[in-house]
Design an enzyme around this catalytic site. Structure first.
Site, PDB file in Angstrom:
ATOM      1  N   LYS A  20       0.838  -1.202   0.000  1.00  0.00           N
ATOM      2  CA  LYS A  20       0.000   0.000   0.000  1.00  0.00           C
ATOM      3  C   LYS A  20       0.877   1.258   0.000  1.00  0.00           C
ATOM      4  O   LYS A  20       2.092   1.186   0.202  1.00  0.00           O
ATOM      5  CB  LYS A  20      -0.916  -0.012   1.232  1.00  0.00           C
ATOM      6  N   ARG A  49     -10.384   0.642  15.362  1.00  0.00           N
ATOM      7  CA  ARG A  49     -10.240   1.375  14.108  1.00  0.00           C
ATOM      8  C   ARG A  49     -11.188   0.693  13.127  1.00  0.00           C
ATOM      9  O   ARG A  49     -12.383   0.622  13.391  1.00  0.00           O
ATOM     10  CB  ARG A  49      -8.766   1.334  13.669  1.00  0.00           C
ATOM     11  N   HIS A  86      -6.329  -6.774  13.138  1.00  0.00           N
ATOM     12  CA  HIS A  86      -5.063  -6.046  13.171  1.00  0.00           C
ATOM     13  C   HIS A  86      -4.698  -5.720  14.613  1.00  0.00           C
ATOM     14  O   HIS A  86      -5.552  -5.303  15.399  1.00  0.00           O
ATOM     15  CB  HIS A  86      -5.181  -4.763  12.353  1.00  0.00           C
ATOM     16  N   ARG A 100       0.969 -10.700   7.593  1.00  0.00           N
ATOM     17  CA  ARG A 100       0.968  -9.532   6.702  1.00  0.00           C
ATOM     18  C   ARG A 100       2.185  -8.676   7.051  1.00  0.00           C
ATOM     19  O   ARG A 100       2.233  -8.054   8.115  1.00  0.00           O
ATOM     20  CB  ARG A 100      -0.308  -8.702   6.887  1.00  0.00           C
ATOM     21  N   TYR A 129      16.620  30.554   7.368  1.00  0.00           N
ATOM     22  CA  TYR A 129      15.559  31.358   7.966  1.00  0.00           C
ATOM     23  C   TYR A 129      15.663  31.399   9.489  1.00  0.00           C
ATOM     24  O   TYR A 129      15.868  30.377  10.151  1.00  0.00           O
ATOM     25  CB  TYR A 129      14.192  30.785   7.596  1.00  0.00           C
ATOM     26  N   CYS A 143      14.446  24.076   4.677  1.00  0.00           N
ATOM     27  CA  CYS A 143      13.481  24.891   3.941  1.00  0.00           C
ATOM     28  C   CYS A 143      12.665  24.040   2.966  1.00  0.00           C
ATOM     29  O   CYS A 143      12.858  22.837   2.864  1.00  0.00           O
ATOM     30  CB  CYS A 143      14.213  25.999   3.195  1.00  0.00           C
ATOM     31  N   ASP A 177      12.778  23.910  -0.290  1.00  0.00           N
ATOM     32  CA  ASP A 177      13.500  23.391  -1.449  1.00  0.00           C
ATOM     33  C   ASP A 177      14.928  22.962  -1.149  1.00  0.00           C
ATOM     34  O   ASP A 177      15.581  22.389  -2.034  1.00  0.00           O
ATOM     35  CB  ASP A 177      13.597  24.464  -2.545  1.00  0.00           C
TER      36      ASP A 177
END
Length: 399
Positions: free
Chosen positions: A50, A148, A180, A236, A280, A327, A329
């Site tokens: 997943k 859940r 689970h 699993r 920053y 930051c 980027d």
């Protein structure tokens, strides 16, 4: 990975995720060995792919897992299941999440096992099967204490009775019962015993209703390696398939190999004087002259901003601390007085070779789990699949 300048062939992207499919195969085989019983038997193995294979690329990872002997694949959503089939996987697949009104037909017609948690969900699945003139394969999930997804024990007798009636009508076949665990990464937690007890009761109730499923499964990665009593017919295994410890501090060395390396190319190197402040907010100031390197990846690529002034990377043959604020980027690392140049390779996290940082260490730095680190990376990162057993390389856009 040393600190020498990377060639264009070695790092063709500004920043990238490199996934070694040989590591996936190794881990699946290793986990099968760890779950074997003394007589050579053991549960079936489901590899969970997943969330785009936990950030590793669902279809290539699924192929590698099958090559290593995975009996089943597991996904969360219906569209993930359909994408697996459209990616040419033909083995057994279980999908376990849907919302009311979702379209089950594409999954049913592709021979995918789907899950039902309630009478209403079972009815939706049956109706989709009737409309197609086929039989849907369904697995029933019971909530044994995670609170859940799953059917509450008080409602379970009605669900298994309805499932048996649907089987008799021919539109549904119940192929599995499952649940689970909430605390499998804490082997001593009393919830583990209690959930196992509730699961056994649910199995008995299903049997009393006349259901004869192929598989019963409860164990996730942590329980697969720590709790043999929870194995039943299948385990699993998610995060451990990718080489990451499902229960740090409880498992010891499992012999797994991290499959993901995140690396970048230094965009700039500059020498600064004592008193120079970085990024920053000027949250770090150089106490002495030093060399700084600019790494072109940031929180837009899924790196946690909380690693500012805390995390480390591997560059120029050593660990290098992040200086200042990470930051959107880019971020800055401290190279000290060592020699480095723009174009050199920086390993943000990976296998841990030579003491390089791992996804687990990044998780500890920002107080999260390794699952989150590998699944959140992406954004503008390119993804490359390699195979260290065959020396093959594939760009994601070529697959």
């Amino acid at each position: 990975m040393s600190g020498e300048r990377a060639s264009a062939a070695a790092v063709p992207h500004r920043a990238e995720i490199v996934v070694d499919l040989a590591a996936i195969r190794h881990n699946v085989r290793r986990l099968r060995a760890l779950t074997r019983t003394p007589d050579g038997g053991g549960p079936l193995m489901m590899t969970v792919v997943k969330a785009d294979g936990y950030g590793h690329g669902m279809v290539p990872v699924a192929r590698a897992a099958r090559e290593a002997g995975a009996d089943w694949l597991g996904v969360a959503t219906l569209d993930e299941a359909v994408a697996l089939r459209d990616g040419h996987d033909r083995g057994r697949v279980l999908c376990w999440m849907a919302v009311p009104g979702e379209e089950y037909a594409p999954a049913i017609e592709r021979d995918i096992d789907v899950s039902a948690y309630s009478l209403a969900q079972l009815a939706e699945i049956e109706q989709a099967a009737v409309e197609q003139g086929t039989t849907a394969r369904v697995q029933l999930k019971v909530d044994t204490g995670l609170s859940r997804g799953g059917c509450l024990p008080v409602d379970w007798p009605a669900l298994v009775d309805a499932a048996r009636s649907a089987e008799e009508r021919g539109a549904v076949r119940i192929t599995g019962l499952w649940s689970h665990l909430a605390c499998a990464d804490d082997p001593a937690h009393p919830a583990n015993d209690e959930q196992e007890r509730v699961f056994l009761d649910a199995i008995e109730a299903a049997r009393g209703a006349g259901l004869r499923p192929e598989v019963r499964h409860l164990a996730n990665s942590a329980a697969a390696v720590l709790r043999p009593s929870s194995h039943f017919d299948m385990v699993r295994v998610g995060i451990a398939s990718y080489g990451l410890d499902p229960a740090p501090g409880a498992t010891g060395d499992l012999g797994l190999v991290p499959a993901m390396t995140v690396r970048a190319t230094l965009a700039m190197v500059k020498r600064v004087e004592a008193g120079a402040s970085v990024s920053y907010g000027h949250r770090w100031t150089a106490p002495a002259p030093t060399t700084l390197g600019l790494v072109p990846a940031g929180y837009a690529e899924g790196l946690p901003r909380a690693a500012s002034n805390r995390g480390n990377v591997w560059a120029a043959g050593s660990r290098r601390p992040i200086r200042g604020t990470l930051c959107m980027d880019q971020f800055v690392i401290d190279l000290g007085d060592d020699t480095a140049a723009a174009g050199d390779t920086v390993e943000i996290f990976g296998t841990g070779h030579d003491g390089a940082p791992t996804a687990q260490e990044w998780a500890e730095v920002v107080d999260t789990i390794n699952y989150e680190i590998v699944t959140r990376v992406g954004g503008r990162l390119a993804r490359v699949h390699v195979d260290s057993e065959t020396a093959a390389t594939a760009r994601e856009d070529d697959q």
